[in-house]
Scaffold this motif. Structure first.
Motif, PDB file in Angstrom:
ATOM      1  N   PRO A 227       0.944  -1.360   0.121  1.00  0.00           N
ATOM      2  CA  PRO A 227       0.116   0.120   0.054  1.00  0.00           C
ATOM      3  C   PRO A 227       0.830   1.187  -0.043  1.00  0.00           C
ATOM      4  CG  PRO A 227       0.018  -0.941   2.128  1.00  0.00           C
ATOM      5  CD  PRO A 227       0.694  -1.910   1.386  1.00  0.00           C
ATOM      6  N   ALA A 228       2.229   1.262   0.288  1.00  0.00           N
ATOM      7  CA  ALA A 228       2.988   2.434   0.628  1.00  0.00           C
ATOM      8  C   ALA A 228       4.403   2.255   0.179  1.00  0.00           C
ATOM      9  CB  ALA A 228       2.637   3.058   1.822  1.00  0.00           C
ATOM     10  N   MET A 229       4.908   3.154  -0.229  1.00  0.00           N
ATOM     11  CA  MET A 229       6.498   3.164  -0.479  1.00  0.00           C
ATOM     12  C   MET A 229       7.273   2.843   0.654  1.00  0.00           C
ATOM     13  SD  MET A 229       8.828   6.126  -2.256  1.00  0.00           S
ATOM     14  CE  MET A 229       7.602   6.294  -3.676  1.00  0.00           C
ATOM     15  N   ASP A 230       7.048   3.321   1.805  1.00  0.00           N
ATOM     16  CA  ASP A 230       7.835   3.045   2.930  1.00  0.00           C
ATOM     17  C   ASP A 230       7.721   1.605   3.492  1.00  0.00           C
ATOM     18  OD1 ASP A 230       5.367   3.052   4.135  1.00  0.00           O
ATOM     19  OD2 ASP A 230       5.862   4.526   5.639  1.00  0.00           O
ATOM     20  N   ALA A 231       6.613   0.922   2.959  1.00  0.00           N
ATOM     21  CA  ALA A 231       6.422  -0.453   3.210  1.00  0.00           C
ATOM     22  C   ALA A 231       7.500  -1.462   2.528  1.00  0.00           C
ATOM     23  CB  ALA A 231       4.990  -0.977   3.262  1.00  0.00           C
ATOM     24  N   LEU A 232       7.787  -1.155   1.268  1.00  0.00           N
ATOM     25  CA  LEU A 232       8.500  -1.751   0.239  1.00  0.00           C
ATOM     26  C   LEU A 232       9.596  -2.388   0.760  1.00  0.00           C
ATOM     27  CD1 LEU A 232       8.462   0.073  -3.143  1.00  0.00           C
ATOM     28  CD2 LEU A 232       7.922  -2.309  -2.871  1.00  0.00           C
ATOM     29  N   MET A 233      10.440  -1.622   1.490  1.00  0.00           N
ATOM     30  CA  MET A 233      11.664  -2.309   1.942  1.00  0.00           C
ATOM     31  C   MET A 233      11.489  -2.909   3.337  1.00  0.00           C
ATOM     32  SD  MET A 233      13.402  -1.742  -0.760  1.00  0.00           S
ATOM     33  CE  MET A 233      15.107  -2.269  -0.533  1.00  0.00           C
ATOM     34  N   LYS A 234      10.567  -2.731   3.998  1.00  0.00           N
ATOM     35  CA  LYS A 234      10.142  -3.328   5.074  1.00  0.00           C
ATOM     36  C   LYS A 234       9.716  -4.708   4.672  1.00  0.00           C
ATOM     37  CE  LYS A 234       8.974   0.336   7.988  1.00  0.00           C
ATOM     38  NZ  LYS A 234       7.928   1.299   8.229  1.00  0.00           N
ATOM     39  N   VAL A 235       8.956  -5.024   3.835  1.00  0.00           N
ATOM     40  CA  VAL A 235       8.663  -6.166   3.076  1.00  0.00           C
ATOM     41  C   VAL A 235       9.979  -7.034   2.544  1.00  0.00           C
ATOM     42  CG1 VAL A 235       7.294  -7.309   1.337  1.00  0.00           C
ATOM     43  CG2 VAL A 235       6.334  -5.588   2.416  1.00  0.00           C
ATOM     44  N   PHE A 236      10.813  -6.427   1.941  1.00  0.00           N
ATOM     45  CA  PHE A 236      12.212  -6.824   1.203  1.00  0.00           C
ATOM     46  C   PHE A 236      12.995  -7.331   2.537  1.00  0.00           C
ATOM     47  CE2 PHE A 236      16.680  -6.129   0.651  1.00  0.00           C
ATOM     48  CZ  PHE A 236      17.020  -7.317  -0.205  1.00  0.00           C
ATOM     49  N   ALA A 237      13.156  -6.774   3.685  1.00  0.00           N
ATOM     50  CA  ALA A 237      14.035  -7.033   4.855  1.00  0.00           C
ATOM     51  C   ALA A 237      13.321  -8.414   5.535  1.00  0.00           C
ATOM     52  CB  ALA A 237      14.054  -5.958   5.783  1.00  0.00           C
ATOM     53  N   GLU A 238      12.125  -8.486   5.676  1.00  0.00           N
ATOM     54  CA  GLU A 238      11.314  -9.566   6.186  1.00  0.00           C
ATOM     55  C   GLU A 238      11.753 -10.684   5.282  1.00  0.00           C
ATOM     56  OE1 GLU A 238      10.072  -9.263   9.023  1.00  0.00           O
ATOM     57  OE2 GLU A 238       9.252 -11.141   9.243  1.00  0.00           O
ATOM     58  N   ALA A 239      11.459 -10.292   3.952  1.00  0.00           N
ATOM     59  CA  ALA A 239      11.664 -11.822   3.035  1.00  0.00           C
ATOM     60  C   ALA A 239      13.065 -12.168   3.045  1.00  0.00           C
ATOM     61  CB  ALA A 239      11.299 -10.988   1.625  1.00  0.00           C
ATOM     62  N   ASN A 240      14.128 -11.171   3.017  1.00  0.00           N
ATOM     63  CA  ASN A 240      15.386 -11.565   2.907  1.00  0.00           C
ATOM     64  C   ASN A 240      15.796 -12.324   4.196  1.00  0.00           C
ATOM     65  OD1 ASN A 240      17.622 -11.561   1.452  1.00  0.00           O
ATOM     66  ND2 ASN A 240      18.513  -9.532   2.349  1.00  0.00           N
ATOM     67  N   HIS A 241      15.126 -11.918   5.474  1.00  0.00           N
ATOM     68  CA  HIS A 241      15.447 -12.324   6.368  1.00  0.00           C
ATOM     69  C   HIS A 241      15.099 -13.987   6.615  1.00  0.00           C
ATOM     70  CE1 HIS A 241      15.980 -12.821  10.853  1.00  0.00           C
ATOM     71  NE2 HIS A 241      14.642 -12.959  11.122  1.00  0.00           N
ATOM     72  N   ARG A 242      13.715 -14.095   6.230  1.00  0.00           N
ATOM     73  CA  ARG A 242      12.865 -15.446   6.417  1.00  0.00           C
ATOM     74  C   ARG A 242      13.152 -16.436   5.032  1.00  0.00           C
ATOM     75  NH1 ARG A 242       8.544 -15.282  10.324  1.00  0.00           N
ATOM     76  NH2 ARG A 242       8.591 -13.387  11.257  1.00  0.00           N
ATOM     77  N   LEU A 243      13.572 -15.862   3.934  1.00  0.00           N
ATOM     78  CA  LEU A 243      13.531 -16.743   2.878  1.00  0.00           C
ATOM     79  C   LEU A 243      14.527 -16.853   2.343  1.00  0.00           C
ATOM     80  CD1 LEU A 243      10.050 -15.219   1.465  1.00  0.00           C
ATOM     81  CD2 LEU A 243      10.289 -17.418   2.696  1.00  0.00           C
ATOM     82  N   ARG A 244      15.030 -18.015   1.388  1.00  0.00           N
ATOM     83  CA  ARG A 244      16.209 -17.935   0.602  1.00  0.00           C
ATOM     84  C   ARG A 244      15.543 -17.201  -0.693  1.00  0.00           C
ATOM     85  NH1 ARG A 244      21.170 -18.405  -0.659  1.00  0.00           N
ATOM     86  NH2 ARG A 244      22.040 -20.152  -1.800  1.00  0.00           N
ATOM     87  N   LEU A 245      15.949 -15.887  -0.791  1.00  0.00           N
ATOM     88  CA  LEU A 245      15.603 -15.446  -2.347  1.00  0.00           C
ATOM     89  C   LEU A 245      15.987 -15.700  -3.406  1.00  0.00           C
ATOM     90  CD1 LEU A 245      14.827 -11.974  -0.878  1.00  0.00           C
ATOM     91  CD2 LEU A 245      13.013 -13.508  -1.032  1.00  0.00           C
ATOM     92  N   GLU A 246      15.474 -15.768  -4.647  1.00  0.00           N
ATOM     93  CA  GLU A 246      16.054 -15.849  -5.934  1.00  0.00           C
ATOM     94  C   GLU A 246      15.948 -14.653  -6.689  1.00  0.00           C
ATOM     95  OE1 GLU A 246      16.360 -18.371  -8.659  1.00  0.00           O
ATOM     96  OE2 GLU A 246      17.737 -19.657  -7.339  1.00  0.00           O
ATOM     97  N   ALA A 247      14.761 -13.912  -6.316  1.00  0.00           N
ATOM     98  CA  ALA A 247      14.490 -12.690  -6.956  1.00  0.00           C
ATOM     99  C   ALA A 247      13.402 -11.814  -6.140  1.00  0.00           C
ATOM    100  CB  ALA A 247      13.893 -12.784  -8.308  1.00  0.00           C
TER     101      ALA A 247
END
Ligand code: MLT
Ligand code: ZN
Length: 457
Positions: A227-247
């Motif tokens: 919903p908002a720009m400031d959430a984008l990198m929070k989602v990224f940090a959370e994904a990077n922390h919990r998942l093994r990201l390919e993209a």
């Protein structure tokens, strides 16, 4: 061949395929920027390294400039021939030469398409992991010359990380055999890495040995509405922390509007300002659910879908990978910038504020590899704006970007290169001392200044 220089080349190399056909000149003289009118002298299609060397020696003697030409999918004008150059097309040098299962290397000619390299790797139970939407048209020589990045850099790095060895013909026609596939080689300057990303200004890649790797375990693809720009990198940090990201890729509502107008399926009933496509190892399925729930609880994500089949995964990826094609008819003014990942929100907010204050009439489409800090900013020309005014306003947009990037210590080119398009701004990201050294390197490799002159420097 009416030009005496071409007659001489044809005499020296009677077997060389050489064309002055207007269709070939037009086709091979431009890249995807389509901003310059192609005007090459001729197009040469060498079949082997010896022919490339002979062409370069002829060029050094006659002073005819060479534009090395791969798939010409570049977006910075690096493969444009608009001033009577000889286009040296690598189209005929497109074979797999060798596979070494112990070293896990694939040796290829430069004109092979990225997709064919990926397929050759898969056929041998391995992968070549560099990947992006132009995979079917771009060629590995061009990928190396531009240090191509793309959608899986977050996991695998840029092309540079995968080049084990290179054969290169320099501006004097000399053949260099660089690194020869060694994993460790502490014998002085690594000239291979100078060639990678040099945009054809130092020499021509005539053979490459690429590292391959084991395929990842099964992956999953998820699309998130944010919903908002400031959430984008929070989602990224959370994904990077919990998942093994390919993209981890993002795009805006404007990008989605274009890609759906171009035939893609709208993913959610409601519209949202931002979207993320992320791919990660399926082994962490439970983590993926936890990740999603946490993001929803925090209000960072308002909707999401996880692909339940390969076809659905491909459809989700199409929303991101189809953006460039959906914008092509507008000939967008493109910027490809990077900042440190942590700086992305501040940079984006500042840029959006500047753009909506100064250019509220522009359709500005943001998308890109946000997990690498790499953002693509495409400006589309309003129908009622004259082309000249549009171009000068876009150049002003670029200078706003340059100032903002300077404050945030970013780069004016993240993965598309400098070419002709970003040349005026090279000095904003590289110091005078660096540019002097770059010029010295260019002169040492190409003393007659025949290798893609006018690009980059
Ligand atoms: C992409 O990420 O889709 C490519 O860099 C192409 C583009 O920027 O248009
Ligand atoms: Zn990109």
């Amino acid at each position: 061949m009416t030009d005496p220089r071409l007659s001489e080349l044809a005499r020296l190399l009677p077997d060389l395929k050489l064309s002055t056909d207007p269709g070939d000149l037009e086709h091979h003289g431009r890249d995807w920027t389509r901003r310059w009118t192609p005007a090459p002298l001729a197009v040469a299609f060498p079949a082997d390294i010896a022919q490339v060397q002979a062409i370069v020696r002829w060029a050094a003697q006659t002073g005819v400039a060479i534009v090395p030409s791969g798939g010409r999918t570049g977006l910075s004008g690096g493969a444009v021939a608009a001033h009577g150059e000889l286009v040296l097309s690598l189209d005929r040098m497109n074979k797999v030469l060798d596979f070494n299962p112990v070293d896990r290397t694939l040796t290829v000619q430069p004109g092979i398409a990225l997709e064919a390299v990926q397929q050759a790797a898969r056929d041998r139970g391995l992968i070549y992991p560099v990947d992006f939407a132009a995979r079917g048209s771009c060629q590995i020589g061009g990928n190396i010359a531009t240090n191509a990045g793309g959608i899986r850099v977050i996991r695998y790095g840029n092309t540079r990380q995968w080049v084990a060895g290179l054969k290169v013909v320099t501006g004097t026609g000399e053949l260099l055999d660089l690194n020869k596939g060694l994993v460790k080689n502490a014998s002085g300057y690594d000239l291979r890495h100078l060639v990678i990303g040099s945009e054809g200004t130092l020499g021509i890649v005539v053979e490459a040995t690429l590292w391959l790797t084991a395929p990842p375990p099964d992956t999953q693809v998820m699309l998130l509405a944010i919903p908002a720009m400031d959430a984008l990198m929070k989602v990224f940090a959370e994904a990077n922390h919990r998942l093994r990201l390919e993209a981890f890729e993002f795009f805006t509502d404007r990008a989605l509007a274009h890609v759906t107008a171009h035939g893609a399926q709208k993913p959610f009933a409601e519209d949202h300002p931002f979207y993320v496509v992320t791919e990660f190892d399926a082994a962490g399925e439970a983590d993926a659910l936890d990740f999603f729930e946490r993001c929803v609880e925090e209000g960072w994500v308002v909707d999401g879908v996880i692909a339940s089949s390969d076809a659905q995964a491909a459809a989700l990826w199409r929303l991101r990978e189809g953006i460039t094609e959906s914008l092509a008819r507008y000939k967008p003014y493109k910027n490809d910038v990077s900042v440190r990942i942590s700086v992305v929100p501040a940079f984006m907010e500042e840029m959006q504020r500047l753009l909506s204050a100064e250019y509220p009439h522009f359709d500005v489409v943001w998308f890109g590899h946000i997990g690498d800090g790499n953002l693509h900013i495409n400006v589309l020309k309003p129908d009622d704006l004259a082309n000249d005014t549009f171009v000068s306003q876009c150049e002003h947009v670029t200078s706003l970007l340059v100032e903002t990037l300077h404050r945030h210590e970013g780069s004016i080119s993240a993965e598309h290169g400098i070419g002709l398009v970003k040349k005026p701004w090279l000095g904003s990201v590289r110091s005078d001392a660096e540019i002097t050294l770059m010029r010295g390197i260019k002169a040492a490799w190409d003393p007659r200044n025949i290798m893609n002159p006018g690009k980059l420097l």
